[in-house]
Design an enzyme around this catalytic site. Structure first.
Site, short mmCIF file in Angstrom:
data_model
loop_
_atom_site.label_atom_id
_atom_site.label_comp_id
_atom_site.label_asym_id
_atom_site.label_seq_id
_atom_site.Cartn_x
_atom_site.Cartn_y
_atom_site.Cartn_z
N GLY A 49 5.11 -0.18 3.79
CA GLY A 49 4.24 -0.95 4.68
C GLY A 49 3.14 -1.59 3.86
O GLY A 49 2.81 -1.12 2.77
N GLN A 54 -4.88 -5.82 1.97
CA GLN A 54 -4.56 -5.19 0.68
C GLN A 54 -4.23 -6.22 -0.40
O GLN A 54 -4.31 -5.91 -1.58
CB GLN A 54 -3.38 -4.21 0.82
CG GLN A 54 -3.75 -2.92 1.54
CD GLN A 54 -2.55 -2.04 1.70
OE1 GLN A 54 -1.72 -2.25 2.59
NE2 GLN A 54 -2.41 -1.06 0.83
N CYS A 103 -0.27 5.46 -0.25
CA CYS A 103 -0.79 4.12 0.02
C CYS A 103 -0.80 3.34 -1.30
O CYS A 103 -1.23 3.88 -2.32
CB CYS A 103 -2.19 4.21 0.59
SG CYS A 103 -2.95 2.61 0.93
N LEU A 104 -0.35 2.09 -1.26
CA LEU A 104 -0.33 1.29 -2.49
C LEU A 104 -1.74 1.03 -3.01
O LEU A 104 -1.91 0.69 -4.18
CB LEU A 104 0.40 -0.04 -2.25
CG LEU A 104 1.90 0.08 -1.95
CD1 LEU A 104 2.50 -1.29 -1.68
CD2 LEU A 104 2.65 0.77 -3.09
N HIS A 145 -1.18 3.75 10.07
CA HIS A 145 -1.74 3.64 8.71
C HIS A 145 -2.09 2.18 8.40
O HIS A 145 -3.21 1.88 7.94
CB HIS A 145 -0.72 4.19 7.70
CG HIS A 145 -1.10 4.02 6.26
ND1 HIS A 145 -1.27 5.09 5.41
CD2 HIS A 145 -1.33 2.91 5.51
CE1 HIS A 145 -1.62 4.64 4.20
NE2 HIS A 145 -1.65 3.31 4.24
N GLU A 146 -1.14 1.28 8.66
CA GLU A 146 -1.37 -0.14 8.33
C GLU A 146 -2.44 -0.75 9.22
O GLU A 146 -3.26 -1.55 8.76
CB GLU A 146 -0.07 -0.95 8.42
CG GLU A 146 1.06 -0.50 7.48
CD GLU A 146 0.63 -0.35 6.03
OE1 GLU A 146 -0.33 -1.01 5.59
OE2 GLU A 146 1.24 0.48 5.32
N HIS A 149 -5.88 -0.17 7.97
CA HIS A 149 -6.33 -1.09 6.92
C HIS A 149 -7.06 -2.31 7.50
O HIS A 149 -7.97 -2.85 6.88
CB HIS A 149 -5.14 -1.60 6.09
CG HIS A 149 -4.67 -0.64 5.04
ND1 HIS A 149 -5.47 -0.22 3.99
CD2 HIS A 149 -3.47 -0.02 4.85
CE1 HIS A 149 -4.79 0.61 3.21
NE2 HIS A 149 -3.57 0.75 3.71
NI NI Z 1 -2.03 1.86 2.81
#
Ligand code: NI
Length: 181
Positions: A49, A54, A103-104, A145-146, A149
């Site tokens: 995701g 991000q 998470c990236l 989660h997304e 952000h």
């Molecule tokens: Ni993330």
């Protein structure tokens, strides 16, 4: 198409609120390019995701595709590539599940995070059509989660305590069996 740099924790943009997209903006070719870049960046980094902020675009856009990859080797859930624009939660379960996330923007870290077992969301798809959907389990976790952000929230903010916050090798050595995915 291009693989974009993914901002990492500490970058102030990850803590800002993103703004909703106007329908007219979605007709711009820039929007379709943004979506392509997001998918390509997510794939290049073995993510499942990604949110627009991000990659330094503070817009309410998230993408996800749930399939096994190098970072997530044993996923039981599979979900087709999905775009959600201006998503919001209409209703949610009272019950929360604890499970592991990465998470990236926090490369190399995993943590155990509580999330609603199911959420009912409303959003626009990539063509601007309204969609309403009840999602549950791991997909609901990814979407929560997304969506966090988009409000400048990172998964560590949601953890009940940080005792189990782990680097990936330690996660695999000590905690992987606790993950239901
Ligand atoms: Ni993330």
């Amino acid at each position: 198409m291009a693989v974009r740099y993914v901002l990492r924790m500490g970058h102030p943009l990850l803590r800002k609120k993103s703004r909703p997209l106007e329908l007219a903006e979605m007709e711009w070719s820039n929007f379709q390019l943004l979506i392509k870049d997001m998918f390509e960046t997510m794939e290049a980094r073995d993510g499942i995701g990604l949110s627009a902020p991000q990659i330094a675009r503070p817009l309410c856009v998230i993408v996800y595709e749930i399939k096994a990859n190098e970072r997530y080797k044993n996923l039981k859930t599979a979900v087709e590539p999905t775009v959600l624009v201006n998503p919001y939660i209409i209703s949610r379960s009272a019950e929360r599940n604890l499970d592991w996330e990465g998470c990236l923007s926090l490369p190399g870290l995993r943590g155990e995070v509580p999330r609603h077992q199911w959420v009912e969301i409303e959003a626009l798809d990539r063509e601007g059509n309204k969609l309403q959907r009840k999602i549950e389990g791991f997909e609901a976790r990814v979407v929560q989660h997304e969506m966090d952000h988009l409000n400048g929230i990172l998964f560590i903010d949601r953890m009940y305590n940080l005792d189990k916050l782990s680097y990936t090798p330690e996660y695999h050595r000590f905690h992987a069996e606790e993950s239901s995915e």
